[in-house]
Structure formats: C-alpha cells, structure tokens
Design an enzyme around this catalytic site. Sequence first.
Site, mmCIF file in Angstrom:
data_model
loop_
_atom_site.group_PDB
_atom_site.id
_atom_site.type_symbol
_atom_site.label_atom_id
_atom_site.label_comp_id
_atom_site.label_asym_id
_atom_site.label_seq_id
_atom_site.Cartn_x
_atom_site.Cartn_y
_atom_site.Cartn_z
ATOM 1 N N LYS A 109 50.505 27.147 38.958
ATOM 2 C CA LYS A 109 49.502 26.849 39.996
ATOM 3 C C LYS A 109 48.138 26.617 39.360
ATOM 4 O O LYS A 109 47.843 27.140 38.269
ATOM 5 C CB LYS A 109 49.426 27.971 41.040
ATOM 6 C CG LYS A 109 49.029 29.367 40.528
ATOM 7 C CD LYS A 109 47.534 29.653 40.462
ATOM 8 C CE LYS A 109 47.233 31.058 39.955
ATOM 9 N NZ LYS A 109 45.871 31.247 39.482
ATOM 10 N N GLY A 117 51.850 32.032 35.565
ATOM 11 C CA GLY A 117 53.168 31.869 34.932
ATOM 12 C C GLY A 117 54.185 32.936 35.328
ATOM 13 O O GLY A 117 55.313 32.614 35.724
ATOM 14 N N GLY A 118 53.794 34.181 35.226
ATOM 15 C CA GLY A 118 54.709 35.281 35.585
ATOM 16 C C GLY A 118 55.054 35.234 37.064
ATOM 17 O O GLY A 118 56.218 35.442 37.460
ATOM 18 N N SER A 119 54.073 34.931 37.884
ATOM 19 C CA SER A 119 54.292 34.866 39.341
ATOM 20 C C SER A 119 55.235 33.714 39.691
ATOM 21 O O SER A 119 56.070 33.840 40.586
ATOM 22 C CB SER A 119 52.960 34.635 40.071
ATOM 23 O OG SER A 119 52.031 35.607 39.676
ATOM 24 N N ASP A 171 49.831 36.524 43.234
ATOM 25 C CA ASP A 171 50.061 35.076 43.248
ATOM 26 C C ASP A 171 51.499 34.718 43.641
ATOM 27 O O ASP A 171 51.822 33.538 43.785
ATOM 28 C CB ASP A 171 49.778 34.468 41.858
ATOM 29 C CG ASP A 171 48.291 34.456 41.535
ATOM 30 O OD1 ASP A 171 47.478 34.438 42.483
ATOM 31 O OD2 ASP A 171 47.948 34.473 40.341
ATOM 32 N N ALA A 231 46.569 32.327 31.235
ATOM 33 C CA ALA A 231 45.871 31.059 31.422
ATOM 34 C C ALA A 231 45.236 30.940 32.802
ATOM 35 O O ALA A 231 44.444 30.039 33.047
ATOM 36 C CB ALA A 231 46.858 29.908 31.223
ATOM 37 N N GLY A 232 45.626 31.823 33.735
ATOM 38 C CA GLY A 232 45.194 31.655 35.129
ATOM 39 C C GLY A 232 46.067 30.650 35.853
ATOM 40 O O GLY A 232 45.687 30.094 36.883
ATOM 41 N N PRO A 266 51.566 28.310 29.877
ATOM 42 C CA PRO A 266 50.912 29.223 28.941
ATOM 43 C C PRO A 266 50.588 30.559 29.597
ATOM 44 O O PRO A 266 50.350 30.620 30.798
ATOM 45 C CB PRO A 266 49.644 28.480 28.519
ATOM 46 C CG PRO A 266 49.473 27.359 29.468
ATOM 47 C CD PRO A 266 50.781 27.100 30.140
HETATM 48 P P1 ATP Z 1 47.510 34.628 36.802
HETATM 49 O O1 ATP Z 1 46.978 33.311 37.184
HETATM 50 O O2 ATP Z 1 48.566 35.116 37.788
HETATM 51 O O3 ATP Z 1 46.478 35.646 36.453
HETATM 52 P P2 ATP Z 1 48.063 34.469 33.990
HETATM 53 O O4 ATP Z 1 48.167 33.107 33.427
HETATM 54 O O5 ATP Z 1 46.771 35.181 33.764
HETATM 55 O O6 ATP Z 1 48.401 34.363 35.521
HETATM 56 P P3 ATP Z 1 50.722 35.284 33.284
HETATM 57 O O7 ATP Z 1 51.156 34.149 32.438
HETATM 58 O O8 ATP Z 1 51.351 35.373 34.626
HETATM 59 O O9 ATP Z 1 49.151 35.367 33.426
HETATM 60 O O10 ATP Z 1 50.975 36.599 32.445
HETATM 61 C C1 ATP Z 1 50.170 37.722 32.533
HETATM 62 C C2 ATP Z 1 50.890 38.918 31.939
HETATM 63 O O11 ATP Z 1 52.017 39.208 32.767
HETATM 64 C C3 ATP Z 1 51.404 38.678 30.549
HETATM 65 O O12 ATP Z 1 50.571 39.295 29.611
HETATM 66 C C4 ATP Z 1 52.788 39.315 30.530
HETATM 67 O O13 ATP Z 1 52.811 40.495 29.756
HETATM 68 C C5 ATP Z 1 53.091 39.701 31.980
HETATM 69 N N1 ATP Z 1 54.353 39.093 32.483
HETATM 70 C C6 ATP Z 1 55.295 39.707 33.192
HETATM 71 N N2 ATP Z 1 56.296 38.869 33.503
HETATM 72 C C7 ATP Z 1 55.990 37.674 32.989
HETATM 73 C C8 ATP Z 1 56.656 36.408 32.968
HETATM 74 N N3 ATP Z 1 57.828 36.200 33.552
HETATM 75 N N4 ATP Z 1 56.017 35.385 32.377
HETATM 76 C C9 ATP Z 1 54.795 35.585 31.799
HETATM 77 N N5 ATP Z 1 54.163 36.754 31.758
HETATM 78 C C10 ATP Z 1 54.734 37.805 32.354
#
Ligand code: ATP
Length: 286
Positions: A12, A104-106, A139, A100-101, A97
């Site tokens: 997203k 990805g995990g969500s 998210d 990254a915001g 990545p």
């Molecule tokens: P957001 O925009 O939701 O803040 P983000 O880009 O900051 O997303 P993510 O890539 O979702 O962050 O990852 C944040 C942390 O979540 C990672 O440091 C990781 O340890 C944890 N995590 C748990 N499950 C996952 C997954 N399936 N993929 C990526 N990270 C995950």
Amino acid sequence: MMTTLYEGAFAKLNLTLDVLGKRPDGYHDLKSVMQTVSIRDDVEIDIGTGKPWTLECSMEGIPTDERNLAWKAAEVYCEQIGKNPDGISIRITKRIPSGAGMGGGSADAAAVLRALNRHYGEPLSILALAELGARIGSDVPFCTLGGTAMVEGRGERLRRLPDMPDCVFVVCKPEFSVSTAELYQKIDQVAIPKRPDHQAMETALLSGDLSRVAENIWNVFDPVVTAEHLELNYIKSIFNTYGSLNQQMTGSGSACFAILDSFEYAAVVCNMLKENYSQIFIAKPV
Ligand code: ATP
C-alpha cells in the site's frame, strides 16, 4: 488431504496521512487515503500437512514463527471460524521492502486471511474479514480490502473511494528505516503546520483528474522525517525534475513515491536513481 493455496499480497501507499490525536488507549487516531499498488509478495499456504506449523520467508531478518503477521493471521482466522487446519506451512516470496511504510507484513497477513476464507467456502464477508484483520495490525483491514479507500480510527474504519485514475508510481526505498514508535512520539511534540485536505482529495478522485489527485497528496510525517534525513529531498528532487506530478513519503517511511502520467518518464526516473539506490520499483494502482 493437503491443499496448497496461492494468494498475492499487494503493497500500500498512503496518498494522504493525517494524525488526529492520541487516544486514551495510547494509540493514535489516523485519517488516510490508502491505495494498493502492483508491488507484491507471493504467499503460498499448504493446509492439512499433518505436521507442526512452519513458515519460510525469502527475505532475511523477517521472523519465521508466530511473530510473523502471516502466521498470526492464520491463527486468528482458524480460531474465529472454529476450524482445526491440521497443520499449516506458509511460504512467502518477499518483494515488498521491509520498514518502508508500504505495509508489507500487513499485506501478507491480509493475503492469508483471503486465502483461508476462500478455502473454507467464504464463511466471512470481505468486511468481516477486514474487521478480523484489525486484531492483527492497523494496516491489515485496508490490505484485506485493497483498492482505494478512506481509512480512519486505528485503521479499522474503511470506506471505499472511487478508483485512483490510471497512473504510474515510482517508489524508492532508501537504506535507512524509521522507528514508527519514535515518529509518533515526535509528532505528539510538534505543531502540525499542514494537514491533508481530505474533502479536496475525495472530489479529485471522484472527478478522475490525476493532476488534482497528485496535488492533494500530503503526509504529515513527511516533513518530520525529511528534517532528519535530507536524503529524502534528494530523491524527491530527482522525481520532480523528471516529470513527477507530485511526490512524498509513504506511511512512516522511509520509502518515497512519485506519481507520473507516463511510463516513459517513470523509466527515466528509475534510471536516474539506480546508481545510488537498489530498491526502486515501478508500479500501477491495483
Ligand atoms: P507499515 O507501513 O505497516 O508500517 P512497514 O513497511 O513499516 O509497514 P513491514 O514491512 O510490514 O513494515 O515490517 C515491519 C516489521 O514487521 C518487520 O521488522 C518485521 O520484523 C515484522 N513482520 C512480521 N511479519 C512480517 C511479514 N510477513 N513481512 C514483513 N515483516 C513482517
């Protein structure tokens, strides 16, 4: 019998992001127009393995146990519908990545919810599934729904918006990452000088006018992070020089995105950035 499920997990971008205040429970109320884009992880789920649960992820540094949001989603879903899956193995091919915001995990968690719901014959509506997602992360409800939506509260209140007009995104993730918790602390301590105009953004989406959508993107975290990481100004200036209609950071960073109306310009932007950055993506709204 073991069955394998396949589902795409889409990243997203926050077209707008406003922090409305701190709630008594310590979380913040947000208001954001979110958009899913064609940068995806692939999630494969073996269900009915008859063995203990496992998870594999192609990216180093991501937890491969119950801390992984995809694993959590499978637990929450099976508990909610009262089914014992008799062993689950999840494999994630990661392209979104991390830190990254881009959610990805969500996105992975939402993909697991959709895949399992399909496997069990859709006992939950998409909105019920999104509501369940709120137990996993803020998210996850939006990632379950996808498309273009207004997201409010802690992320659990969703309203579909007209689709983003056709365009091309270039996304660049610099090496540094931002601590989301620290960023929220910081934003509580500063006056927010400019907020997104959500009315104008909704009108722009309704009219399908890409220039007006681009004019109205705004993320209140962008100036806070840019003040500490001037590198973001460099990325944004490259975007701006080579045809971007507008550019900003997504979520709590550190990825930045540009909105363009031409694939050719997007390719030029990527070329200009690739010497200094390895994580650059061209994407479309999905
Ligand atoms: P957001 O925009 O939701 O803040 P983000 O880009 O900051 O997303 P993510 O890539 O979702 O962050 O990852 C944040 C942390 O979540 C990672 O440091 C990781 O340890 C944890 N995590 C748990 N499950 C996952 C997954 N399936 N993929 C990526 N990270 C995950």
